[in-house]
Design a protein around this motif. Structure first.
Motif, mmCIF file in Angstrom:
data_model
loop_
_atom_site.group_PDB
_atom_site.id
_atom_site.type_symbol
_atom_site.label_atom_id
_atom_site.label_comp_id
_atom_site.label_asym_id
_atom_site.label_seq_id
_atom_site.Cartn_x
_atom_site.Cartn_y
_atom_site.Cartn_z
ATOM 1 N N GLY A 259 0.815 -1.201 0.000
ATOM 2 C CA GLY A 259 0.000 0.000 0.000
ATOM 3 C C GLY A 259 0.851 1.255 0.000
ATOM 4 O O GLY A 259 2.034 1.221 0.364
ATOM 5 N N TRP A 260 0.240 2.328 -0.447
ATOM 6 C CA TRP A 260 0.829 3.666 -0.343
ATOM 7 C C TRP A 260 -0.091 4.528 0.528
ATOM 8 O O TRP A 260 -1.316 4.505 0.355
ATOM 9 N N PHE A 261 0.528 5.283 1.400
ATOM 10 C CA PHE A 261 -0.177 6.228 2.255
ATOM 11 C C PHE A 261 0.562 7.556 2.185
ATOM 12 O O PHE A 261 1.714 7.630 1.738
ATOM 13 N N ARG A 262 -0.090 8.613 2.629
ATOM 14 C CA ARG A 262 0.572 9.909 2.685
ATOM 15 C C ARG A 262 0.152 10.651 3.945
ATOM 16 O O ARG A 262 -0.929 10.403 4.497
ATOM 17 N N GLN A 263 1.016 11.553 4.358
ATOM 18 C CA GLN A 263 0.714 12.353 5.537
ATOM 19 C C GLN A 263 1.224 13.768 5.321
ATOM 20 O O GLN A 263 2.427 13.976 5.105
ATOM 21 N N ALA A 264 0.298 14.706 5.360
ATOM 22 C CA ALA A 264 0.633 16.124 5.259
ATOM 23 C C ALA A 264 0.795 16.684 6.666
ATOM 24 O O ALA A 264 0.262 16.143 7.633
ATOM 25 N N ARG B 50 -2.503 10.292 8.727
ATOM 26 C CA ARG B 50 -2.045 9.516 7.594
ATOM 27 C C ARG B 50 -3.242 9.084 6.757
ATOM 28 O O ARG B 50 -4.258 8.602 7.290
ATOM 29 N N GLU B 51 -3.115 9.217 5.439
ATOM 30 C CA GLU B 51 -4.223 9.004 4.524
ATOM 31 C C GLU B 51 -3.892 7.882 3.545
ATOM 32 O O GLU B 51 -2.798 7.850 2.962
ATOM 33 N N THR C 29 0.524 17.365 -1.830
ATOM 34 C CA THR C 29 1.767 17.562 -1.095
ATOM 35 C C THR C 29 1.721 16.833 0.233
ATOM 36 O O THR C 29 0.796 17.027 1.030
ATOM 37 N N ALA C 30 2.722 15.981 0.470
ATOM 38 C CA ALA C 30 2.767 15.169 1.684
ATOM 39 C C ALA C 30 4.038 14.324 1.664
ATOM 40 O O ALA C 30 4.731 14.252 0.646
ATOM 41 N N VAL C 31 4.293 13.672 2.780
ATOM 42 C CA VAL C 31 5.275 12.596 2.805
ATOM 43 C C VAL C 31 4.534 11.316 2.433
ATOM 44 O O VAL C 31 3.490 11.011 3.014
ATOM 45 N N ALA D 235 -4.376 1.912 7.607
ATOM 46 C CA ALA D 235 -2.980 1.915 8.011
ATOM 47 C C ALA D 235 -2.704 0.870 9.081
ATOM 48 O O ALA D 235 -1.638 0.246 9.098
ATOM 49 N N ALA D 236 -3.667 0.647 9.964
ATOM 50 C CA ALA D 236 -3.473 -0.300 11.060
ATOM 51 C C ALA D 236 -3.339 -1.733 10.562
ATOM 52 O O ALA D 236 -2.887 -2.613 11.308
ATOM 53 N N GLN D 237 -3.723 -1.999 9.327
ATOM 54 C CA GLN D 237 -3.614 -3.338 8.763
ATOM 55 C C GLN D 237 -2.215 -3.651 8.250
ATOM 56 O O GLN D 237 -1.934 -4.798 7.899
ATOM 57 N N TYR D 238 -1.360 -2.659 8.200
ATOM 58 C CA TYR D 238 -0.016 -2.837 7.661
ATOM 59 C C TYR D 238 1.003 -2.879 8.790
ATOM 60 O O TYR D 238 0.981 -2.045 9.685
ATOM 61 N N GLY D 239 1.940 -3.823 8.684
ATOM 62 C CA GLY D 239 2.904 -3.987 9.759
ATOM 63 C C GLY D 239 4.286 -3.447 9.460
ATOM 64 O O GLY D 239 5.066 -3.199 10.382
ATOM 65 N N ASP D 240 4.602 -3.284 8.187
ATOM 66 C CA ASP D 240 5.935 -2.837 7.808
ATOM 67 C C ASP D 240 5.810 -1.553 6.983
ATOM 68 O O ASP D 240 4.990 -1.490 6.065
ATOM 69 N N TRP D 241 6.682 -0.592 7.296
ATOM 70 C CA TRP D 241 6.612 0.727 6.679
ATOM 71 C C TRP D 241 7.995 1.200 6.248
ATOM 72 O O TRP D 241 9.011 0.871 6.898
#
Length: 126
Positions: A35-40, A45-46, A91-93, A110-116
């Protein structure tokens, strides 16, 4: 556990494109949905995109649907996020994430993912 390293972020004008890459370590990449997520700044986190283990299923939120495309190359242990028609609100990380799942499962929380990964900055100027 899998180690993830993102790359490809940068500064782009509105309407431009970027392609993010996320390289995964290990020999079990095909066991993971990605997955891809972003956080401004100042925001939660989105979720941005997700792809199943073999790439047969993807999912996007309405905010990026039709502009972003997630893909994966299981021979290269890499997942990509092609971003077109970028907007200042993009715009975000950007973070990639991995989770062990059955095939065709596309986790969106996001809570379903264990590795980032460590994240890569994307800045879109108006």
């Amino acid at each position: 556990q899998v180690q993830l390293t993102e790359s490809g972020g940068g500064l782009v004008q509105a309407g431009g494109s970027l392609r993010l890459s996320c390289a995964a370590s290990g020999r079990t990449f095909t066991r993971y949905a990605m997955g891809w997520f972003r956080q401004a700044p100042g925001k939660e986190r989105e979720f941005v995109a997700t792809i199943s283990r073999t790439g047969g299923r993807t999912y996007y939120p309405d905010s990026v649907k039709g502009r972003f495309t997630i893909s994966r190359d299981n021979l290269k242990n890499t997942v990509y996020l092609q971003m077109n028609n970028l907007k200042p609100e993009d715009t975000a990380v950007y973070y990639c994430a991995a989770t062990l799942t059955p095939d065709l499962v596309v986790p969106k929380q996001a809570a379903q993912y264990g590795d980032w990964g460590q994240g890569t900055q994307v800045t879109v100027s108006s």
